[in-house]
Design an enzyme around this catalytic site. Structure first.
Site, PDB file in Angstrom:
ATOM      1  N   SER A  44      17.154  19.271 -15.237  1.00 39.77           N
ATOM      2  CA  SER A  44      16.048  20.221 -15.326  1.00 39.77           C
ATOM      3  C   SER A  44      16.561  21.513 -15.920  1.00 39.77           C
ATOM      4  O   SER A  44      17.651  21.982 -15.576  1.00 39.77           O
ATOM      5  CB  SER A  44      15.448  20.486 -13.933  1.00 39.77           C
ATOM      6  N   HIS A  78       0.843  -1.216   0.000  1.00 36.00           N
ATOM      7  CA  HIS A  78       0.000   0.000   0.000  1.00 36.00           C
ATOM      8  C   HIS A  78       0.872   1.258   0.000  1.00 36.00           C
ATOM      9  O   HIS A  78       0.418   2.323   0.392  1.00 36.00           O
ATOM     10  CB  HIS A  78      -0.958   0.026   1.201  1.00 36.00           C
TER      11      HIS A  78
END
Length: 485
Positions: A286, A156
């Site tokens: 970036s 999960h």
């Protein structure tokens, strides 16, 4: 017109290998058509069909690879006839005039189009399989190298227990092994359409062989030998069954799901700063944030994989939408989807090879994360130690529950570190096991049989070594795949 003035697929300009692009190029495809016509004429003559001269076969053999001029001739003819196969029959006849009357004798268009697709898909799988084997080898070696580095396992996306870095990589390798098996199965089971006539009844060949079915069987036997197939499909219509395309697509496109799963894991681990894909010295992560080391290769693989795993529905629709013995609505979409499926899989494997050849692990960062969660995981062992010394399991559980909630509050609401162990060491109830607490906090005690599982699966004599044996030479001689851009 400049080459920059019209659209080109990025699969060509950015992502796929030269050999895969060449395989599905127009020269390759239409040269396969010519080989098929040549093999058909050869086989018909060998069986005894009259009217096929040695000169005709010699001229055909001299012009099996199309020239640029051949394409011009075919383009002019197709514009006039609106039929690509007959345009290429005409172009072939222009350079092999002695063969012009017998090219395509007894055949329908699908003799060249469908048989060529089967040849191209077979050859494409032959390119993909060793590349996939190398990726599996890379991940198995990485798994062995990192088999004993404990790391958090998640269910999960919440910390559950500990696993090892290598144990997780072994799971990736196993999933890819399933893809290898699936693609190998399709490659092994792939058959030929052969000479079947207009609706699959071989009526046209019965005519030219004067009703002698044995000669038709012999014809297909020879054609299969020349094309490199074990036999033809027992039943075909005008085409081979489009169920074949669907089965191949399910195998090839399944690789897209696996690749996306693996690289999504890598992207999450990069966010945690536990593992990174290779990052080159001058690479920019970036345009705005110069400090960033984004997992751009894994993101590319995810993007390509999303496209690949979406394709089986097209093949399913094409198969289910065919009416009776054939409708032509299977043509345009297959011209797009079959090459793109193979080029996408090729591009994904190039990316996976590049990433899996240079994964970087940060053990100290992993250890720090382990120690944030390990106190909670160690509580069951602490309870067992107390019970062994005569304590009550229920009382110990309650004490741990209270202290765990207090420690959790510190982490979640106060931004502090997990101080559960300090609380246990300050609680008189746990005095009987104080001197054993430190020994219970070794992460390696919590990885179960991770190391053994990796060694058994990825190591000497294991399933991976056995399965990759046919690809050993390719793996040994092939370097790291480099991305085009």
């Amino acid at each position: 017109m400049s080459g920059f003035d019209s659209y080109k697929t990025p699969l060509d300009s950015r992502y796929s290998s030269a050999e895969m692009k060449t395989l599905f190029g127009a020269r390759s495809r239409h040269s396969v058509w010519r080989k098929l016509w040549y093999w058909l004429a050869q086989s018909e003559k060998e069986i005894g069909l009259e009217g096929i001269s040695d000169e005709a076969l010699a001229q055909m053999a001299e012009h099996l690879t199309l020239t640029d001029e051949d394409f011009v001739v075919a383009a002019v003819e197709e514009k006039k006839r609106r039929h690509d196969v007959m345009a290429h029959v005409h172009a072939f006849g222009q350079v092999a005039p002695a063969a012009a009357p017998i090219i395509h004798l007894g055949a329908t268009s699908c003799f060249v189009t469908d048989n060529a697709e089967l040849i191209l898909m077979r050859d494409a799988m032959d390119l993909l399989l060793p590349k996939l084997a190398k990726v599996i080898h890379n991940f198995s070696q990485f798994a062995l190298q990192t088999k004993d580095i404990p790391t958090l396992a998640y269910t999960h996306y919440q910390p559950a227990q500990l696993i090892s870095v290598g144990r997780r990589a072994a799971q990736w390798a196993q999933d890819l092994m399933m893809d290898l098996k699936n693609i190998e199965t399709q490659r092994h089971d792939l058959l030929f359409r052969g000479a079947m006539g207009t609706t699959g009844t071989q009526a046209s060949f019965l005519e030219i062989f004067h009703g002698d079915g044995a000669k038709i069987d012999k014809l297909n036997e020879i054609l299969c030998q020349k094309a490199g197939f074990p036999k033809t499909y027992d039943i075909s219509v005008q085409t081979y069954s489009r169920k074949v395309d669907l089965d191949i697509a399910n195998a090839i496109c399944g690789l897209g799901s696996t690749a996306m799963h693996i690289t999504t894991d890598i992207r999450h681990l990069a966010n945690l700063k536990e593992l990174e894909e290779p990052f080159e010295k001058d690479q920019i992560g970036s345009s705005a944030m110069a400090y960033k080391r984004n997992p751009m290769r894994s993101e590319r693989i995810c993007s390509l994989s999303r496209k690949l795993r979406s394709l089986p529905i097209n093949f399913a629709d094409t198969y289910s939408d065919q009416w009776f013995e054939r409708t032509l609505d299977d043509s345009a979409i297959r011209r797009i989807d079959i090459p793109e499926m193979m080029l996408l899989a090729d591009a994904i494997l190039i990316g996976l090879d590049n990433v899996s050849s240079g994964l970087v692990v940060y053990p100290q960062r992993i250890h720090a994360h382990n120690m944030e969660e390990l106190p909670f995981m160690a509580t069951e062992n602490i309870i067992m130690k107390l019970v062994a010394k005569g304590g009550s399991r229920q009382e110990a559980h309650e004490e741990i529950r209270v202290l765990s909630h207090q420690a959790s509050d510190v982490v979640k609401n106060k931004g502090g570190k997990n101080d559960l162990i300090e609380r246990i060491m300050a609680t008189e109830y746990f005095r009987p096991v104080w001197d054993e607490i430190d020994s219970l906090l070794d992460p390696k005690l919590f990885v179960g049989r991770s190391v053994e599982m990796v060694e058994k699966y990825c190591g000497k004599g294991g399933p991976i070594e056995e399965k990759l044996a046919p690809y050993h030479e390719y793996i040994a001689k092939t370097g790291v795949a480099q991305l085009n851009v």
